[in-house]
Enzyme design. Structure first.
Site, PDB file in Angstrom:
ATOM      1  N   ASP A 133     -13.785   2.720   0.543  1.00  0.00           N
ATOM      2  CA  ASP A 133     -13.563   1.886  -0.613  1.00  0.00           C
ATOM      3  C   ASP A 133     -12.147   1.382  -0.621  1.00  0.00           C
ATOM      4  OD1 ASP A 133     -15.954   2.584  -1.799  1.00  0.00           O
ATOM      5  OD2 ASP A 133     -15.303   4.364  -3.208  1.00  0.00           O
ATOM      6  N   LYS A 134     -11.812   0.295  -1.340  1.00  0.00           N
ATOM      7  CA  LYS A 134     -10.721  -0.613  -0.957  1.00  0.00           C
ATOM      8  C   LYS A 134      -9.338   0.399  -1.445  1.00  0.00           C
ATOM      9  CE  LYS A 134      -7.960  -3.646  -4.108  1.00  0.00           C
ATOM     10  NZ  LYS A 134      -7.838  -4.635  -5.098  1.00  0.00           N
TER      11      LYS A 134
END
Length: 296
Positions: A133-134
């Site tokens: 994830d970011k």
């Protein structure tokens, strides 16, 4: 992605999807025109009014601009050979271009660094075998050619790549170890989120081991047996111990995202068959926050 309309609504499909997905109304209109969105198997226009029991199918991979540009962005390469790279991704960096993120991604940086990247996943995701994830930091594998990519993907599907994460969870977890075996699918109430659900879900298994206990928090090591979207974040929230500072499944309190770090990867090199082990330390902001906590 399939969205089943479960209640009466008088919304146009572009507005309905803008409220229930990550896409903008303007992008949804383009996707409808290009038949990336179908309703009950058929093409429709943006002014179509959504009805109860409609089944909306959204194809993946659509970008407003599919030409991905290389960008001179620093990346932390832990290891590299002629077949693959191990990257230590910083928190805040998106892995590949997508809706609303056409620049500043890891892919943009990789394309500037080298022209040797696999294209198994198309021009938008060159080299990307798996994602994190970011706002998750840490290790991930990048393939430099298609043979390596295909072998790594097969290894992932067979659970032959061991991935461990370090996370700081809210609350004092009482057990030393645990296994969360709970299927994950799209959240019915919020289509931008994932949830533990029996409907349209896939099996998901996460193993947990306590590293250190603090007053109000627990530092844990998590091993993925499966790799579902947001798996660790969803599972921790499901058992009542959300990842600290998770803006989606918990509560964000400072500038950093969730305190979740891809700490180690173990696998056999798909070409040489050599055993590979990589690990990386927690980011400074993660360590600095832990240093402020009181041990139990």
């Amino acid at each position: 992605m399939i969205i089943k309309v479960v209640e009466e609504t008088n919304l146009r499909i572009d507005k309905y999807l803008a409220e229930n997905t990550e896409y903008s109304r303007s992008l949804i209109a383009k996707m409808l025109e290009d038949e990336f969105i179908l309703v009950n198997g058929s093409k429709c226009k943006a002014n179509y009014n959504v009805r109860l029991n409609d089944e909306i199918f959204i194809k993946e991979g659509y970008l407003e601009d599919t030409k991905v540009e290389s960008e001179d962005i620093p990346i932390n390469i832990v290891y590299e050979d002629s077949d693959l790279m191990i990257i230590n991704k910083e928190s805040g960096m998106v892995v590949h271009p997508g809706c609303g993120n056409s620049h500043g991604t890891l892919v943009n940086a990789l394309m500037h660094y080298t022209s040797n990247l696999s294209n198994v996943n198309g021009e938008v995701r060159p080299g990307i075998v798996h994602r994190i994830d970011k706002d998750t930091s840490g290790l991930m594998i990048v393939a430099k050619n298609n043979k390596t990519h295909e072998l790594l993907a097969d290894m992932l599907s067979k659970h032959e790549i061991k991935r461990d994460y370090i996370a700081l969870i809210k609350g004092e977890f009482m057990h030393d170890t645990a296994t969360i075996d709970a299927p994950i699918g799209r959240d019915k109430m919020d289509r931008k989120k994932m949830a533990v659900t029996a409907d349209n879900s896939k099996n998901a298994i996460t193993h947990l081991k306590v590293v250190e206990r603090y007053k109000g928090y627990t530092l844990v090591r998590l091993t993925l047996e499966t790799g579902r979207t947001h798996q660790i974040r969803v599972h921790m929230n499901y058992i009542g111990y959300p990842i600290f500072n998770d803006p989606v499944y918990g509560h964000s309190t400072n500038e950093f995202g969730q305190f979740l770090h891809s700490a180690s990867i173990d696998f056999k090199h798909p070409i040489t068959n050599e055993g590979m082990h990589f690990e990386c330390e927690l980011p400074d902001y993660f360590k600095n926050f832990i240093d402020t906590l009181e041990k139990k």
